[in-house]
Design a protein around this motif. Structure first.
Motif, PDB file in Angstrom:
ATOM      1  N   PRO A 155       0.810  -1.222   0.000  1.00 46.49           N
ATOM      2  CA  PRO A 155       0.000   0.000   0.000  1.00 46.49           C
ATOM      3  C   PRO A 155       0.842   1.269   0.000  1.00 46.49           C
ATOM      4  CG  PRO A 155      -0.026  -1.032   2.169  1.00 46.49           C
ATOM      5  CD  PRO A 155       0.660  -1.991   1.252  1.00 46.49           C
ATOM      6  N   LEU A 156       0.336   2.273  -0.729  1.00 50.84           N
ATOM      7  CA  LEU A 156       0.953   3.600  -0.759  1.00 50.84           C
ATOM      8  C   LEU A 156       0.055   4.560   0.007  1.00 50.84           C
ATOM      9  CD1 LEU A 156       1.838   3.721  -4.563  1.00 50.84           C
ATOM     10  CD2 LEU A 156       3.445   3.332  -2.684  1.00 50.84           C
ATOM     11  N   ARG A 157       0.625   5.321   0.891  1.00 54.51           N
ATOM     12  CA  ARG A 157      -0.145   6.306   1.650  1.00 54.51           C
ATOM     13  C   ARG A 157       0.070   7.667   0.995  1.00 54.51           C
ATOM     14  NH1 ARG A 157      -2.059   3.845   6.043  1.00 54.51           N
ATOM     15  NH2 ARG A 157      -0.999   1.960   6.798  1.00 54.51           N
ATOM     16  N   LEU A 158      -0.885   8.052   0.160  1.00 53.29           N
ATOM     17  CA  LEU A 158      -0.743   9.262  -0.649  1.00 53.29           C
ATOM     18  C   LEU A 158      -1.743  10.321  -0.222  1.00 53.29           C
ATOM     19  CD1 LEU A 158      -0.512   7.601  -4.192  1.00 53.29           C
ATOM     20  CD2 LEU A 158       1.381   8.170  -2.648  1.00 53.29           C
ATOM     21  N   THR A 200       8.071  19.567  -6.253  1.00 51.81           N
ATOM     22  CA  THR A 200       7.981  19.074  -4.879  1.00 51.81           C
ATOM     23  C   THR A 200       7.040  17.882  -4.788  1.00 51.81           C
ATOM     24  OG1 THR A 200       8.386  21.301  -4.038  1.00 51.81           O
ATOM     25  CG2 THR A 200       7.432  19.720  -2.508  1.00 51.81           C
ATOM     26  N   GLN A 201       5.901  17.947  -5.493  1.00 51.49           N
ATOM     27  CA  GLN A 201       4.961  16.822  -5.504  1.00 51.49           C
ATOM     28  C   GLN A 201       5.628  15.568  -6.061  1.00 51.49           C
ATOM     29  OE1 GLN A 201       1.874  16.556  -4.380  1.00 51.49           O
ATOM     30  NE2 GLN A 201       1.350  18.676  -3.921  1.00 51.49           N
ATOM     31  N   ILE A 202       6.367  15.720  -7.141  1.00 51.16           N
ATOM     32  CA  ILE A 202       7.035  14.570  -7.761  1.00 51.16           C
ATOM     33  C   ILE A 202       8.100  14.002  -6.820  1.00 51.16           C
ATOM     34  CG2 ILE A 202       8.524  13.843  -9.670  1.00 51.16           C
ATOM     35  CD1 ILE A 202       5.638  14.315 -10.535  1.00 51.16           C
ATOM     36  N   LYS A 203       8.845  14.876  -6.167  1.00 53.29           N
ATOM     37  CA  LYS A 203       9.876  14.420  -5.232  1.00 53.29           C
ATOM     38  C   LYS A 203       9.250  13.596  -4.111  1.00 53.29           C
ATOM     39  CE  LYS A 203      13.617  16.129  -2.260  1.00 53.29           C
ATOM     40  NZ  LYS A 203      14.332  17.348  -1.775  1.00 53.29           N
ATOM     41  N   ARG A 204       8.118  14.058  -3.576  1.00 50.40           N
ATOM     42  CA  ARG A 204       7.452  13.321  -2.501  1.00 50.40           C
ATOM     43  C   ARG A 204       6.930  11.972  -2.996  1.00 50.40           C
ATOM     44  NH1 ARG A 204       3.990  18.449  -0.127  1.00 50.40           N
ATOM     45  NH2 ARG A 204       5.683  19.401   1.079  1.00 50.40           N
ATOM     46  N   LEU A 205       6.397  11.974  -4.218  1.00 51.34           N
ATOM     47  CA  LEU A 205       5.914  10.713  -4.784  1.00 51.34           C
ATOM     48  C   LEU A 205       7.049   9.704  -4.925  1.00 51.34           C
ATOM     49  CD1 LEU A 205       3.375  11.565  -7.644  1.00 51.34           C
ATOM     50  CD2 LEU A 205       2.983  10.063  -5.681  1.00 51.34           C
ATOM     51  N   ARG A 206       8.158  10.152  -5.474  1.00 51.90           N
ATOM     52  CA  ARG A 206       9.301   9.251  -5.635  1.00 51.90           C
ATOM     53  C   ARG A 206       9.761   8.706  -4.285  1.00 51.90           C
ATOM     54  NH1 ARG A 206      12.292  13.211  -9.947  1.00 51.90           N
ATOM     55  NH2 ARG A 206      11.645  12.164 -11.888  1.00 51.90           N
ATOM     56  N   THR A 207       9.783   9.562  -3.274  1.00 49.21           N
ATOM     57  CA  THR A 207      10.208   9.130  -1.944  1.00 49.21           C
ATOM     58  C   THR A 207       9.286   8.047  -1.399  1.00 49.21           C
ATOM     59  OG1 THR A 207      11.188  11.288  -1.452  1.00 49.21           O
ATOM     60  CG2 THR A 207      10.617   9.893   0.426  1.00 49.21           C
ATOM     61  N   LEU A 209       7.282   6.035  -3.093  1.00 47.50           N
ATOM     62  CA  LEU A 209       7.360   4.810  -3.892  1.00 47.50           C
ATOM     63  C   LEU A 209       8.665   4.063  -3.634  1.00 47.50           C
ATOM     64  CD1 LEU A 209       5.620   6.332  -6.949  1.00 47.50           C
ATOM     65  CD2 LEU A 209       5.038   4.083  -6.074  1.00 47.50           C
ATOM     66  N   ARG A 210       9.745   4.801  -3.412  1.00 51.00           N
ATOM     67  CA  ARG A 210      11.012   4.127  -3.106  1.00 51.00           C
ATOM     68  C   ARG A 210      11.003   3.515  -1.711  1.00 51.00           C
ATOM     69  NH1 ARG A 210      14.379   8.933  -6.036  1.00 51.00           N
ATOM     70  NH2 ARG A 210      14.304   8.061  -8.145  1.00 51.00           N
ATOM     71  N   ALA A 211      10.109   4.004  -0.856  1.00 49.68           N
ATOM     72  CA  ALA A 211       9.996   3.408   0.469  1.00 49.68           C
ATOM     73  C   ALA A 211       9.465   1.980   0.392  1.00 49.68           C
ATOM     74  CB  ALA A 211       9.087   4.264   1.358  1.00 49.68           C
ATOM     75  N   VAL A 212       8.650   1.694  -0.637  1.00 46.85           N
ATOM     76  CA  VAL A 212       8.129   0.324  -0.806  1.00 46.85           C
ATOM     77  C   VAL A 212       8.898  -0.441  -1.875  1.00 46.85           C
ATOM     78  CG1 VAL A 212       5.822   0.981  -0.001  1.00 46.85           C
ATOM     79  CG2 VAL A 212       6.325   1.037  -2.453  1.00 46.85           C
ATOM     80  N   ASP A 213       9.643   0.285  -2.711  1.00 46.87           N
ATOM     81  CA  ASP A 213      10.457  -0.351  -3.749  1.00 46.87           C
ATOM     82  C   ASP A 213      11.718   0.492  -3.949  1.00 46.87           C
ATOM     83  OD1 ASP A 213      11.656  -1.492  -5.942  1.00 46.87           O
ATOM     84  OD2 ASP A 213       9.970  -1.174  -7.313  1.00 46.87           O
ATOM     85  N   PRO A 214      12.823   0.121  -3.272  1.00 50.70           N
ATOM     86  CA  PRO A 214      14.053   0.921  -3.357  1.00 50.70           C
ATOM     87  C   PRO A 214      14.574   1.113  -4.783  1.00 50.70           C
ATOM     88  CG  PRO A 214      14.190  -0.677  -1.574  1.00 50.70           C
ATOM     89  CD  PRO A 214      12.959  -1.018  -2.351  1.00 50.70           C
ATOM     90  N   GLU A 215      14.155   0.244  -5.718  1.00 50.27           N
ATOM     91  CA  GLU A 215      14.626   0.360  -7.102  1.00 50.27           C
ATOM     92  C   GLU A 215      13.663   1.136  -7.996  1.00 50.27           C
ATOM     93  OE1 GLU A 215      15.520  -3.515  -8.556  1.00 50.27           O
ATOM     94  OE2 GLU A 215      17.095  -3.891  -7.058  1.00 50.27           O
TER      95      GLU A 215
END
Length: 235
Positions: A155-158, A200-207, A209-215
């Motif tokens: 799950p992603l908490r967005l 900033t929105q994109i940076k937060r999204l990447r962060t 998503l990388r929290a659940v998938d480091p790659e």
């Protein structure tokens, strides 16, 4: 019996259109307050909506944007301005038709009937159920009805804005979305918002998503243009 939502701050127009449509067998809900209209059509979606463009507090374009985040109901826009720019804007935001004031009530009626026929045809072609609110793109699965998103089953908490941006990118993988397009999605015509807030929105999204998938590397920056979503190939 089909139900029509009429949204216009001119109560005389609401009254005359309501009488005409009811005489043709429609059930009619009228709203002079667009914010109230949004709450009600979200709670109880009509078969088709008619939105005036020029309204106080929330204009027809803002209302249409908000409706399109929730529903694909047929929408006809009304405008007192025969400006091609306004017409193009409405159609780009997802309006199904556009009628310029003054207009013949009979013409509006036929436009509504045409929209309803197209909607019924689409349902026939794609199944009897309402259009799916589920988006799947590689490991990404989103459902805008319940505001849920997962990546690889995790799950992603967005936030609301993060969810909208990710959905906007993923619904057309490989297609570049400019900062201005994303800004319009989130803030409409608010000229006070800096388009760098999108970075900033994109940076937060990447962060997240990388929290659940480091790659995770699925959101590309296209320098000088915007961003695109490149779904990884899954086995």
């Amino acid at each position: 019996m089909q139900r029509v939502a009429l949204v216009d701050d001119d109560r005389n127009i609401l009254a005359s259109l309501s009488v005409m449509l009811e005489s043709e067998g429609y059930e009619v809900d009228t709203y002079s307050d667009p914010e109230l209209a949004l709450r009600e059509v979200t709670r109880r979606p009509p078969d088709v909506a008619v939105l005036d463009v020029k309204m106080p507090r929330m204009d027809g374009f803002d209302l249409l944007r908000s409706i399109r985040l929730r529903s694909q109901m047929p929408v006809v826009m009304l405008s007192s301005v025969s400006d091609e720019t306004d017409m193009v804007m409405g159609l780009r935001l997802g309006a199904d038709d556009y009628v310029t004031k003054p207009f013949s009530p009979r013409v509006l009626l036929e436009r509504l009937r045409a929209c309803s026929r197209r909607a019924e045809r689409d349902m026939t072609l794609h199944g009897a159920e309402a259009p799916s609110r589920r988006l799947e793109c590689g490991p990404l699965v989103m459902n805008d009805e319940c505001h849920s998103a997962t990546w690889g089953g995790k799950p992603l908490r967005l936030t609301r804005n993060e969810f909208q941006v990710l959905h906007f990118l993923a619904e057309r993988p490989g297609y570049v979305r400019s900062r201005q397009q994303i800004l319009d999605l989130l803030h409409g015509d608010d000229l006070e918002v800096d388009d760098r807030t999108i970075d900033t929105q994109i940076k937060r999204l990447r962060t997240k998503l990388r929290a659940v998938d480091p790659e995770f590397e699925a959101i590309d920056t296209v320098y000088g243009v915007g961003y695109r979503f490149m779904a990884p190939i899954t086995a």
